[in-house]
Design an enzyme around this catalytic site. Structure first.
Site, PDB file in Angstrom:
ATOM      1  N   LYS A  13     -27.406 -33.140   2.735  1.00 46.54           N
ATOM      2  CA  LYS A  13     -28.803 -33.365   3.110  1.00 46.54           C
ATOM      3  C   LYS A  13     -29.483 -32.101   3.636  1.00 46.54           C
ATOM      4  CE  LYS A  13     -28.988 -35.787   6.829  1.00 46.54           C
ATOM      5  NZ  LYS A  13     -29.435 -34.825   7.853  1.00 46.54           N
ATOM      6  N   ARG A  88     -33.044 -41.941  12.807  1.00 51.80           N
ATOM      7  CA  ARG A  88     -31.667 -42.392  12.577  1.00 51.80           C
ATOM      8  C   ARG A  88     -31.422 -43.785  13.138  1.00 51.80           C
ATOM      9  NH1 ARG A  88     -29.437 -36.955  12.083  1.00 51.80           N
ATOM     10  NH2 ARG A  88     -27.224 -36.917  11.747  1.00 51.80           N
ATOM     11  N   ARG A 127     -14.715 -29.547   4.695  1.00 51.76           N
ATOM     12  CA  ARG A 127     -15.588 -28.718   5.543  1.00 51.76           C
ATOM     13  C   ARG A 127     -14.909 -28.421   6.883  1.00 51.76           C
ATOM     14  NH1 ARG A 127     -21.660 -30.836   6.042  1.00 51.76           N
ATOM     15  NH2 ARG A 127     -21.210 -31.691   8.083  1.00 51.76           N
ATOM     16  N   ARG A 135     -18.324 -26.749  13.819  1.00 53.03           N
ATOM     17  CA  ARG A 135     -19.148 -27.316  14.874  1.00 53.03           C
ATOM     18  C   ARG A 135     -18.360 -28.391  15.559  1.00 53.03           C
ATOM     19  NH1 ARG A 135     -23.962 -29.023  11.376  1.00 53.03           N
ATOM     20  NH2 ARG A 135     -23.368 -30.984  12.364  1.00 53.03           N
ATOM     21  N   ARG A 146     -18.680 -40.672  12.998  1.00 54.34           N
ATOM     22  CA  ARG A 146     -20.005 -40.334  12.470  1.00 54.34           C
ATOM     23  C   ARG A 146     -20.371 -41.261  11.311  1.00 54.34           C
ATOM     24  NH1 ARG A 146     -20.551 -34.342  11.060  1.00 54.34           N
ATOM     25  NH2 ARG A 146     -22.768 -34.763  11.197  1.00 54.34           N
TER      26      ARG A 146
END
Ligand code: ADP
Length: 193
Positions: A13, A88, A127, A135, A146
């Site tokens: 995104k 969200r 990732r 992160r 998540r």
């Protein structure tokens, strides 16, 4: 044009939203980025948000609504903007509608970048493993959390917009170029209708 871009973690995104914003020449408003900037500058708001972000939870609605509310009043948003990662939750979506209506404005389009969940997990694990500077919310442990947050809090937002005739689903599988071409088509169809 006022556009909302929604997608689960790992859907790509951020990259696509940035491309679309520069294609349309409107500001790209990423709440994730705004919160990370606030954290880096050590503001109180940033410190509050960081506690939620690091374990994959959402920051409190009123905090996010406040930074977005201030941002959309800036002159560069007069022609429109692209919301990335916001709203969200249903509450955030309602607040956004309310704030825009105060200025007699309304959203034009909501894009959902759709990727199947097993593919998302694969991408996120890759990732987490390869990031030079991962992160805090990119760790393998934070991934299920998540995705669960997305499923329970953000998917209802899609229904909220579907019911208002604003939602367009974009297939997020394929090369970044293929995905961007689909996004551009969806926006152009909307502009000419
Ligand atoms: P992604 O990697 O999915 O693009 P973001 O950069 O959009 O993630 O967001 C990172 C984190 O920032 C989220 O997991 C959440 O904790 C917080 N955050 C971002 N946008 C919002 C929002 N609209 N409401 C609440 N929390 C948010």
């Amino acid at each position: 044009m006022l556009i909302v871009f929604i997608g689960p973690p790992g859907a790509g995104k951020g990259t696509q939203a940035q491309r679309l914003a520069s294609h349309l020449n409107v500001p790209h408003l990423s709440t994730g980025e705004m919160l990370r900037d606030a954290e880096e500058s050590g503001t109180e708001l940033g410190r509050k948000a960081a506690a939620f972000m690091k374990n994959g939870q959402l920051a409190p609605d009123e905090l996010v609504v406040k930074i977005i509310g201030q941002r959309i009043e800036q002159p560069d948003c007069a022609r429109g903007c692209l919301f990335d990662g916001f709203p969200r939750t249903i509450n955030q979506a309602e607040e956004l509608d309310r704030q825009l209506s105060l200025d007699q404005r309304a959203l034009d389009l909501v894009l959902e970048l759709h990727v199947e969940e097993d593919e998302l997990v694969r991408r996120l694990l890759r990732r987490a493993k390869h990031a030079d500077k991962p992160r805090a919310d990119d760790t393998p442990e934070a991934i299920p959390k998540r995705l669960e947050v997305y499923r329970s809090l953000t998917q209802p937002v899609l229904e909220y917009y579907r019911a208002r005739g604003l939602l367009r689903e974009i297939n997020g599988q394929g090369t970044p170029e293929q995905v961007f071409a689909r996004i551009r088509d969806a926006v152009e169809t909307r502009q000419s209708s």
